[in-house]
Scaffold this motif. Structure first.
Motif, mmCIF file in Angstrom:
data_model
loop_
_atom_site.group_PDB
_atom_site.id
_atom_site.type_symbol
_atom_site.label_atom_id
_atom_site.label_comp_id
_atom_site.label_asym_id
_atom_site.label_seq_id
_atom_site.Cartn_x
_atom_site.Cartn_y
_atom_site.Cartn_z
ATOM 1 N N GLY A 294 -4.862 -6.058 4.343
ATOM 2 C CA GLY A 294 -5.852 -5.351 3.705
ATOM 3 C C GLY A 294 -5.659 -5.450 1.985
ATOM 4 N N ASN A 295 -4.855 -6.201 1.511
ATOM 5 C CA ASN A 295 -4.435 -6.170 0.284
ATOM 6 C C ASN A 295 -4.782 -7.417 -0.371
ATOM 7 N N LEU A 296 -5.114 -7.654 -1.681
ATOM 8 C CA LEU A 296 -5.560 -8.719 -2.327
ATOM 9 C C LEU A 296 -4.319 -9.457 -3.217
ATOM 10 N N TYR A 297 -4.095 -10.937 -2.926
ATOM 11 C CA TYR A 297 -2.969 -11.380 -3.240
ATOM 12 C C TYR A 297 -3.530 -13.044 -4.019
ATOM 13 N N VAL A 332 -9.392 -6.188 -11.143
ATOM 14 C CA VAL A 332 -8.678 -7.054 -10.406
ATOM 15 C C VAL A 332 -7.049 -6.496 -10.281
ATOM 16 N N GLU A 333 -6.773 -6.012 -11.710
ATOM 17 C CA GLU A 333 -5.236 -5.652 -11.940
ATOM 18 C C GLU A 333 -4.753 -4.721 -11.035
ATOM 19 N N ALA A 334 -5.637 -3.824 -10.748
ATOM 20 C CA ALA A 334 -5.305 -2.499 -9.865
ATOM 21 C C ALA A 334 -5.214 -2.942 -8.372
ATOM 22 N N ARG A 335 -6.117 -3.893 -8.004
ATOM 23 C CA ARG A 335 -6.202 -4.393 -6.757
ATOM 24 C C ARG A 335 -5.285 -5.333 -6.412
ATOM 25 N N LEU A 336 -4.567 -6.228 -7.286
ATOM 26 C CA LEU A 336 -3.439 -6.879 -7.158
ATOM 27 C C LEU A 336 -2.204 -5.983 -7.154
ATOM 28 N N LYS A 337 -2.104 -4.911 -7.900
ATOM 29 C CA LYS A 337 -0.960 -4.070 -7.836
ATOM 30 C C LYS A 337 -0.885 -3.540 -6.441
ATOM 31 N N LYS A 338 -1.817 -3.032 -5.788
ATOM 32 C CA LYS A 338 -1.760 -2.232 -4.616
ATOM 33 C C LYS A 338 -0.952 -2.729 -3.407
#
Length: 739
Positions: A294-297, A332-338
């Protein structure tokens, strides 16, 4: 066999014996001149012309400036402005023109340029090397010394050696390969490891065409002048007492030689626009990212390879810097940190390279030594900027990082199993060494931990890692960016401890980095379409320059210059600043949209995806010898370059209709008026930076002035509706004012 030859610890060649015999008899010099404490004589022998550089009563150096295959005449001509001597040689080969120029600032320097105008279409035969240390009575068999460094691959044509007996001192030799491009292209040759040799026959070995080459295709053309050699020699009498001083002298002497080069131009690159495009493609391009749990990489390469922690952290940290610069963080920074915590192994208490669901075609437990530490470095940057999640993940992982370092006693292998530290690959095949510069990046991470916790054990760890590397000399470099971080760690350690050994050791890391630099502008093959000057090959044995190592070294050197301040050796400061300046221009060509299609490889490395010129992600690989770029792939993980270069080169100015661009790292900006500011540069003395006033979108440039601290008003060298460009001193204060 004579006693001297029998006692020599090297094989003696006929050319060496011929030189020895020739120097036994005094010859009337064709020309002679003094150069500081040195004396130079030009003499003609049966097949060669030599410049003899002597230090009275302390030996010397024979420099072969021309090798002739036929009888010749040699005469001295009146030197032109800026020249010290000029020699003309006439033979069946044609006309050789030899120009000497010298200057002395702190060190004696000699430049010898050799040009040949062939009398007919000509292919040159093998020629001996051009440098011979001389002992007492000008005997090359009686000189003893040590060769510290020679050219690696297609990097700078460097030779660094010391003559101990007699006590002639240190010599740095730099063959200006830029000047030889026409020769390489005409003959189909490449200058790979052409500068080197075995004591006492050293220097440049002119590359000759392959034996099966068509002679008509590789011949030098009748009547067309061509440069065969352009060598710069720098001399220093005092022998260094240890490797750290030897490294400092190398950097100092290289800086002195650098100032004699005819430097290639740099161009303005709109990194701010490139950053916007890179962010858009990271957010929108399906080839850039993938979802797991469920996360972005981030994909390491275009639509290829498994996500890994180094890639994820590199992109996140660069995006974070860019968000601070623009005053708004990209979503996109926050999405990648998640998804960062999914790399954390709670049982090992360590960050793993891959996610738990990595494919079976990967060894999930294998880790390159540097891969354990680089993600921590970027976590540390975020933590020190106030990111609590990054701080927690950093501190949760730090004890394992220390345990690994202690297990390997600060001498890391290439790759090991993270679960039990068993070694998978101990040494790199090319040189039989492990990852020799990992201690440098480890030390930086430990200093971050010390700053975050004030726990002295981390400071002790940094010291241990740096001290273990003492003795590696020019072999310290494994990967360029790790070496740069090692230099930065040493400088930071010196600031914390006030122990000079760390300042001195920073020069060992810097010297090893510069040893791997491409200090020439190649025009061979496809390299004619891009810039190579002051690039650095990414690994100690790599044939290419890589974007990731380029911008990560840039980031490390920003810290190095900040911590070094006015105490940094002036030549070190100049060379590091020039590296950063040229990186801003050169790195543009990693992007496939900046290259012609024929310069990009049609095939990429297996499993590394493909090249899509529409995506604003850089190619991994550019080659000094002009091979097609992008053979390795298009690295999405290099997308951080645009964010890093933007935030370091562009300055936002509140209320102004422009941004300020400078290709030197700016040490300080102070708003001194409603429409005035002071810019402080602390680069190389005598060097030039480019300051540009760049119009903001939907704004109009107004009248502006740039003034030096002495009150001199600078005149722009180029002006348009979008930009005003100035050449400014790279060291000092400037006042920028506008209406």
């Amino acid at each position: 066999m004579s006693a001297e030859i029998a006692e020599a610890n090297y094989t003696v060649s006929p050319t060496l014996l011929a030189l020895r015999d020739a120097l036994r008899t005094a010859k009337k010099p064709v020309a002679k001149f003094d150069m500081g404490e040195l004396q130079v004589e030009v003499i003609a022998e049966h097949d060669s012309v030599f410049a003899l550089v002597r230090r009275p009563n302390d030996g010397g150096l024979a420099v072969r400036i021309a090798y002739l295959s036929a009888s010749f005449t040699c005469k001295s001509l009146r030197p032109k402005a800026g020249e010290t001597a000029r020699i003309a040689i006439t033979s069946g080969m044609g006309e050789h023109e030899i120009v000497f120029s010298n200057s002395r600032e702190a060190l004696e320097r000699l430049r010898v340029t050799v040009r040949l105008t062939p009398a007919t279409d000509l292919t040159l035969p093998f020629a001996p090397r051009d440098i011979y240390p001389l002992g007492n009575d000008d005997d090359p068999l009686r000189a003893t010394g040590n060769l510290e460094a020679s050219q690696r691959g297609l990097n700078a044509g460097i030779l660094y050696f010391r003559i101990d007996e007699p006590a002639f001192g240190n010599v740095l030799y730099l063959q200006n390969l830029t000047a030889l491009n026409d020769y390489f292209r005409a003959t189909g040759t490449k200058p790979k490891e052409v500068v080197g040799g075995d004591w006492p026959e050293l220097g440049y070995l002119l590359p000759t065409p392959e034996p099966d080459a068509c002679l008509a295709d590789v011949a030098l053309k009748q009547g067309v002048p061509i440069t065969l050699s352009d060598v710069i020699l720098v001399f220093r009498h005092e022998a260094p007492p240890h490797e750290r001083e030897s490294a400092r002298q190398f950097v100092q002497m290289l800086g002195s030689a650098y100032k004699m080069l005819d430097l290639p131009p740099v161009e303005f690159r709109d990194w701010a626009d490139r950053a916007e495009r890179s962010a858009r493609d990271l957010a929108d391009a399906t080839e850039a990212t993938v979802r797991h749990y469920g996360n972005l990489y981030v994909h390491p390469y275009t639509a290829a390879e498994y996500p890994d922690i180094m890639v994820q952290m590199s992109i996140i940290t660069a995006l974070h810097d860019w968000g601070n610069w623009r005053g708004e963080h990209h979503p996109v920074e926050a999405r990648l940190k998640k998804g960062l915590r999914k790399f954390y192994d709670s049982k090992l208490k360590a960050l793993r390279r891959y996610l738990p669901n990595v494919g079976k075609d990967k060894n999930a437990d294998a880790v390159d030594s540097w891969y354990l530490y680089h993600p921590l470095l970027n976590l540390g940057i975020l933590a020190l900027d106030g990111d609590n999640d990054a701080r927690a993940l950093f501190l949760d992982s730090i004890d394992f990082a220390v345990r690994a370092a202690r297990h390997f006693e600060y001498r890391w292998p290439v790759q090991y199993d993270i679960t039990d530290f068993s070694i998978i690959e101990e040494k790199a095949p090319v040189d039989g060494r492990g990852q020799t510069d990992v201690g440098g990046i480890y030390a930086w991470v430990m200093l971050q931990a010390f700053e975050l916790t004030d726990d002295k054990r981390f400071l002790d760890e940094a010291k241990a890692a740096i001290e273990t590397a003492i003795g590696l000399r020019f072999n310290i470099n494994y990967q360029a960016n790790l070496t740069a971080w090692g230099a930065a760690a040493c400088m930071r350690l010196w600031r914390i401890t006030n122990r000079d050994v760390y300042l001195e050791q920073s020069y060992v890391y810097l010297a090893s980095f510069l040893h791997n630099a491409v200090i020439w502008d190649s025009q061979i093959g496809h390299a004619a379409h891009y810039e190579t000057f002051l690039g650095v090959t990414c690994l100690q044995d790599a044939p290419y320059m890589a974007m990731y190592e380029c911008f990560d070294s840039f980031t490390a050197f920003e810290r190095y210059l900040d911590d070094g301040g006015p105490d940094l050796d002036p030549e070190a400061r100049m060379l590091v600043s020039e590296y950063c300046k040229y990186a801003l221009s050169r790195a543009w060509y990693y992007y496939p949209d900046a290259l012609p299609p024929e310069a990009i490889s049609e095939k990429q490395r297996d499993s590394n995806g493909h090249v899509d010129p529409k995506l604003s992600f850089p190619l991994e690989d550019l080659y000094p010898d002009g091979q097609p770029a992008g053979q390795v792939g298009q690295e999405v993980y290099g997308a951080g370059a645009a964010f890093i270069f933007t935030t370091r080169s562009f300055r936002n100015v509140d209320g102004a209709p422009f941004r300020l661009y400078c290709d030197y790292l700016v040490r300080g900006v102070e708003r001194t008026g409603d429409k005035a500011l002071t810019v402080s540069l602390y680069g190389g003395e005598g060097c030039t930076a480019h300051l540009r006033i760049v119009r903001l979108k939907r704004r109009k440039l107004t009248k502006s002035t740039v003034t030096t601290a002495d009150g001199d008003v600078l005149i722009p060298y180029e002006t348009s509706d979008d930009r005003i460009d100035y050449r400014v001193p790279a060291n000092g204060r400037l006042v920028v004012a506008w209406e």
